[in-house]
Scaffold this motif. Sequence first.
Motif, PDB file in Angstrom:
ATOM      1  N   HIS A  91       4.458  11.402 -16.191  1.00 10.81           N
ATOM      2  CA  HIS A  91       4.485   9.807 -15.927  1.00 10.81           C
ATOM      3  C   HIS A  91       4.927   9.506 -16.830  1.00 10.81           C
ATOM      4  O   HIS A  91       4.475   9.061 -19.040  1.00 10.81           O
ATOM      5  N   ASP A 102       1.888  10.577 -24.128  1.00  9.34           N
ATOM      6  CA  ASP A 102       1.777  12.114 -23.245  1.00  9.34           C
ATOM      7  C   ASP A 102       1.797  10.681 -22.358  1.00  9.34           C
ATOM      8  O   ASP A 102       2.449   9.411 -22.000  1.00  9.34           O
ATOM      9  N   GLY A 103       2.692  11.833 -21.407  1.00 12.15           N
ATOM     10  CA  GLY A 103       3.080  11.682 -20.128  1.00 12.15           C
ATOM     11  C   GLY A 103       4.848  11.367 -20.417  1.00 12.15           C
ATOM     12  O   GLY A 103       5.680  12.293 -19.926  1.00 12.15           O
ATOM     13  N   GLU A 136      -0.154   8.397 -13.459  1.00  9.64           N
ATOM     14  CA  GLU A 136      -0.866   9.117 -13.924  1.00  9.64           C
ATOM     15  C   GLU A 136      -2.232   8.759 -14.412  1.00  9.64           C
ATOM     16  O   GLU A 136      -3.477   9.418 -13.972  1.00  9.64           O
ATOM     17  N   HIS A 366      -3.603  16.212 -14.715  1.00 10.19           N
ATOM     18  CA  HIS A 366      -2.201  16.154 -14.217  1.00 10.19           C
ATOM     19  C   HIS A 366      -1.164  15.770 -13.644  1.00 10.19           C
ATOM     20  O   HIS A 366      -2.259  16.836 -12.544  1.00 10.19           O
TER      21      HIS A 366
END
Length: 417
Positions: A91, A102-103, A136, A366
């Motif tokens: 994401h 993160d993502g 997400e 996730h």
Amino acid sequence: MSDVSPSSTHNLRADGSRLWATIHETARFGGTPKGGINRLTLSAEDGRVRDWFRDACEAAGLTVSVDALGTQYALRAGKDMSLPPIAFGSHLDTQPTGGKFDGVLGVLAGLEVMRSLNDAGIETRAPLLLVNWTNEEGSRFAPAMMASAAYAGEFTTDEILAKRDVAGTTVAEALDTIGYRGGEAVGERAIGAFVELHIEQGPILEAEGKTIGVVEGGQGIAWFDGSVEGFESHAGTTPMPRRRDALLGLSEFALAAERIALAHGPSAVATIGEATIQAPSRNVVPGRVAFTMDTRDPRSETLTAMEEELRAAAREIGERRRLSIVLERIWRKEPVPFDPKVVAAVDAAAEGLGLSRRRIISGAGHDACNLAAKVPAAMIFVPCKDGVSHNESESSTEGDCAAGADVLLQTILRLAN
Ligand code: HGY
Ligand code: MN
Ligand code: MN
Ligand code: MN
């Protein structure tokens, strides 16, 4: 395009410096002065990074489409287009105090995989599909991982489109504002397997000096909306024993939640991440407080036990302080095991690359945890500094990101040929 015999591809590597540059190039969309990213789902900044992602995918020769919840799919043709594509991604939306990885690492390492295969002139047997899942994080619209949950059939598209943020804006309106309400129906697109690369967002890999986490599953999650009803009264004239102070009630409840999580430790966790005094005023005893709660554990029965104990604590504190403390569970995701064959492919890829690794369960939720309900899925973790995430100081290294991208590339080559 050259033939894809396993021996010809085992030495293929991603371009780590290109990946690192791409991660830092996109960090400007919603970048914060402290070096983090504030890119809430379906915000203007999210719209701009989606445009960048679409252009970069098209420049890599991928065919990009968008579904009714804004999820972006970038397809790379394979020799046998009758096969369901091997999918990977993550994401691009972040928390308000998000970091650069993160993502983002999972999506951009996926783009790096496509670019590396192009550079090597390699065509896989099955098609490949890079995915940027909408929302997400679940920070602006609850629940988290909502688009992948809809893809897996956990929610209907209309249910998700009607979700509102604190300002009352619906997902549908937010998608229209940034022009990402696509025509493709959600969940109809076939996927043969899904692999997500992500930073661990915890301290284990770094503490053990391991480069790769071979993720075997995700822990369970339960989200609650809560309220405390007391009685507004004058801050100067109301004697302490006569008060029905909603904030003090929530404070006691928060400490009870900490005690309950510790009692089910070391894996159980409980967080009150949002709390709002309704009609706040310095010289009024708070009469109403709204809050949200996140509880997690790898064991389903522990999630249930924690909820029962939280409700008992709410009753006890409420009776003693003459308050009404209400907890409404709005979402529960059971612990999910990943597919053993895909986990084995990740393990073999890491071993073939000579990378230190260990099996691990994901503490964070996730998109792969939702995909696992519908298609064979697994994840790859790399360390992040001090295990910190959902914080602007979140960081990883060029070497670890490159190693994660190499494992992703080698896993995909194993699954797609
Ligand atoms: O909450 C989570 O676990 C994810 O980072 N959204
Ligand atoms: Mn994430
Ligand atoms: Mn996150
Ligand atoms: Mn994720």
